[in-house]
Design a protein around this motif. Structure first.
Motif, PDB file in Angstrom:
ATOM      1  N   PHE A  30      35.962  43.880 -12.991  1.00 23.34           N
ATOM      2  CA  PHE A  30      36.975  44.323 -11.989  1.00 23.34           C
ATOM      3  C   PHE A  30      36.935  43.574 -10.840  1.00 23.34           C
ATOM      4  N   ASN A  32      38.145  41.186  -9.398  1.00 25.20           N
ATOM      5  CA  ASN A  32      39.427  40.876  -8.715  1.00 25.20           C
ATOM      6  C   ASN A  32      40.114  42.006  -7.972  1.00 25.20           C
ATOM      7  N   GLU A  33      39.641  43.205  -8.358  1.00 22.38           N
ATOM      8  CA  GLU A  33      40.433  44.397  -7.719  1.00 22.38           C
ATOM      9  C   GLU A  33      39.648  45.055  -6.546  1.00 22.38           C
ATOM     10  N   GLU A  35      38.353  44.907  -2.797  1.00 20.59           N
ATOM     11  CA  GLU A  35      38.211  44.281  -1.366  1.00 20.59           C
ATOM     12  C   GLU A  35      37.095  44.493  -0.689  1.00 20.59           C
ATOM     13  N   ASN A 186      34.154  52.317  -1.676  1.00 22.12           N
ATOM     14  CA  ASN A 186      35.509  53.094  -1.936  1.00 22.12           C
ATOM     15  C   ASN A 186      35.420  54.435  -1.039  1.00 22.12           C
ATOM     16  N   TYR A 208      33.716  52.398  -9.395  1.00 19.46           N
ATOM     17  CA  TYR A 208      34.965  52.035  -9.911  1.00 19.46           C
ATOM     18  C   TYR A 208      35.392  52.996 -11.086  1.00 19.46           C
ATOM     19  N   VAL A 212      38.553  54.696  -9.553  1.00 20.19           N
ATOM     20  CA  VAL A 212      39.580  53.856  -9.800  1.00 20.19           C
ATOM     21  C   VAL A 212      40.376  53.907 -11.188  1.00 20.19           C
ATOM     22  N   LYS A 213      39.239  53.845 -12.126  1.00 22.08           N
ATOM     23  CA  LYS A 213      39.766  53.699 -13.383  1.00 22.08           C
ATOM     24  C   LYS A 213      40.409  55.064 -13.944  1.00 22.08           C
ATOM     25  N   LYS A 216      44.126  54.442 -13.334  1.00 18.61           N
ATOM     26  CA  LYS A 216      44.591  53.203 -13.942  1.00 18.61           C
ATOM     27  C   LYS A 216      45.972  53.434 -15.120  1.00 18.61           C
TER      28      LYS A 216
END
Length: 232
Positions: A30, A32-33, A35, A186, A208, A212-213, A216
């Protein structure tokens, strides 16, 4: 997923931490997700802006360490650096107040080049023995990264970004940052120090998976309500 990193370009462990973190980031699916936001921190804000010291002088005057002890300490860091792909050169490194370098970092952030600038500042200090308090050097470095040189000179000669640098430092203290590098993942987890890449990878994956997951899989077709009403 946002990663905030408090760092000082005079800190060798921040450079090691950067390299290890970046290696970990390359290993996660991940990447590319993610920042990354670099935050300013000063290990020694009492240093004079117009003065430079060698590493040996700094350890002797500020820390009270004799030259031999300083050499032993830096030799250990050199070995750690090699494991992360860094060839530290403490004999060339010039210690000075890093506030101007942090201002340049914030200028680079405006141009979405903060990570590149952070790397260049580390190289300049630890590998090439450049003076990170020199407006001439810093403005040339900005130009190297495609940032207008005159804009860099203006930034470094004024109080532009002074507030931003100080705000980063205050925010860090409010988050319990007393040493760097310091990573906040995060907004949930913190990682302190130049950890091995595996530790960063595990921390990134856990963050993540937890933050995040789970969110999604949602889509507009699922049952939901918004300001126009509920879809059935």
């Amino acid at each position: 997923m946002k990663i905030e990193i408090w760092s000082d370009v005079m800190c060798p462990f921040c450079y090691i931490g950067k390299k290890n973190f970046e290696q970990a980031l390359e290993n996660v699916a991940f990447k590319n997700e993610v920042e990354v936001e670099w935050k300013s921190f000063q290990l020694d804000p009492t240093l004079e802006l117009t003065e430079t010291k060698t590493t040996a002088e700094y350890f002797r005057e500020k820390k009270g360490f004799p030259e031999e002890q300083a050499k032993q300490m830096t030799a250990q860091v050199v070995q750690m650096g090699k494991a992360s792909g860094i060839d530290f050169n403490f004999e060339k490194a010039l210690i000075t107040n890093t506030f101007p370098a942090h201002k340049l970092l914030h200028l680079a952030k405006k141009h979405n080049k903060a990570s590149e600038m952070e790397e260049e500042l580390f190289k300049a200090h630890f590998l090439n023995g450049e003076n990170l308090g020199s407006i001439k050097f810093l403005s040339n470095l900005a130009e190297k990264l495609g940032i207008n040189k005159d804009a860099a000179v203006q930034t470094l000669s004024s109080d532009e970004f002074d507030y931003d640098v100080n705000q980063d430092i205050m925010e860090g203290r409010n988050n319990g940052v007393t040493g760097v590098p310091f990573f906040i993942l995060n907004g949930k987890y913190a990682v302190s120090g130049a950890q091995p890449s595996q530790v960063f990878e595990e921390a990134l994956t856990q963050t993540y998976n937890e933050t995040v997951k789970p969110f999604k899989g949602s889509s507009e077709s699922e049952l939901s309500c918004d300001t126009d009403g509920c879809s059935i």
